[in-house]
Design an enzyme around this catalytic site. Structure first.
Site, mmCIF file in Angstrom:
data_model
loop_
_atom_site.group_PDB
_atom_site.id
_atom_site.type_symbol
_atom_site.label_atom_id
_atom_site.label_comp_id
_atom_site.label_asym_id
_atom_site.label_seq_id
_atom_site.Cartn_x
_atom_site.Cartn_y
_atom_site.Cartn_z
ATOM 1 N N ARG A 138 0.834 -1.195 0.000
ATOM 2 C CA ARG A 138 0.000 0.000 0.000
ATOM 3 C C ARG A 138 0.870 1.246 0.000
ATOM 4 O O ARG A 138 2.006 1.231 0.467
ATOM 5 C CB ARG A 138 -0.928 0.005 1.227
ATOM 6 C CG ARG A 138 -1.932 -1.146 1.210
ATOM 7 C CD ARG A 138 -2.915 -0.972 0.052
ATOM 8 N NE ARG A 138 -3.766 -2.126 -0.158
ATOM 9 C CZ ARG A 138 -3.707 -2.933 -1.199
ATOM 10 N NH1 ARG A 138 -2.798 -2.753 -2.134
ATOM 11 N NH2 ARG A 138 -4.546 -3.927 -1.344
ATOM 12 N N CYS A 139 0.292 2.322 -0.500
ATOM 13 C CA CYS A 139 0.964 3.610 -0.611
ATOM 14 C C CYS A 139 1.624 3.966 0.726
ATOM 15 O O CYS A 139 0.986 3.821 1.760
ATOM 16 C CB CYS A 139 -0.064 4.669 -1.000
ATOM 17 S SG CYS A 139 0.609 6.304 -1.270
ATOM 18 N N PRO A 140 2.882 4.353 0.706
ATOM 19 C CA PRO A 140 3.722 4.735 -0.426
ATOM 20 C C PRO A 140 4.674 3.630 -0.892
ATOM 21 O O PRO A 140 5.564 3.889 -1.701
ATOM 22 C CB PRO A 140 4.523 5.911 0.127
ATOM 23 C CG PRO A 140 4.778 5.508 1.549
ATOM 24 C CD PRO A 140 3.500 4.794 1.972
ATOM 25 N N ASP B 209 -2.812 -1.793 -5.479
ATOM 26 C CA ASP B 209 -3.197 -0.616 -4.704
ATOM 27 C C ASP B 209 -3.779 0.429 -5.656
ATOM 28 O O ASP B 209 -3.096 0.866 -6.586
ATOM 29 C CB ASP B 209 -1.978 -0.049 -3.983
ATOM 30 C CG ASP B 209 -2.295 1.171 -3.133
ATOM 31 O OD1 ASP B 209 -3.484 1.548 -3.031
ATOM 32 O OD2 ASP B 209 -1.362 1.752 -2.565
#
Length: 84
Positions: A18-20, A45
């Site tokens: 997931r981000c980042p 994502d």
């Protein structure tokens, strides 16, 4: 019909991240590639649909193709000539 995603120089599996994290991994991977080489990124994502094109623009890499109609998403990036 030719699949543009079929023969990248390198592949990065970012599934489940997931981000980042996906973009951080892309940056680290691209840093160790030669100019002009291609990287296939596989991710799930939804933030990558915004983050990877933005990363390419900011870092002067070329986003050759993207497939974001369904997961897993696929992106094909060519390392820029002046990019690090």
């Amino acid at each position: 019909m030719t699949d543009i995603f079929a023969n990248p120089d390198k592949t990065l599996d970012a599934l489940g991240l997931r981000c980042p994290e996906p973009v951080m991994m892309v940056r680290k991977t691209v840093r160790h590639m030669e100019e002009g080489q291609t990287l296939l990124i596989i991710a799930d994502d939804p933030a990558t649909t915004r983050d990877i094109p933005g990363f390419c623009r900011f870092m002067d890499h070329q986003l050759l193709a993207q497939d974001t109609e369904q997961t897993p998403y696929r992106y094909l990036v060519r390392k820029g000539i002046t990019a690090g």
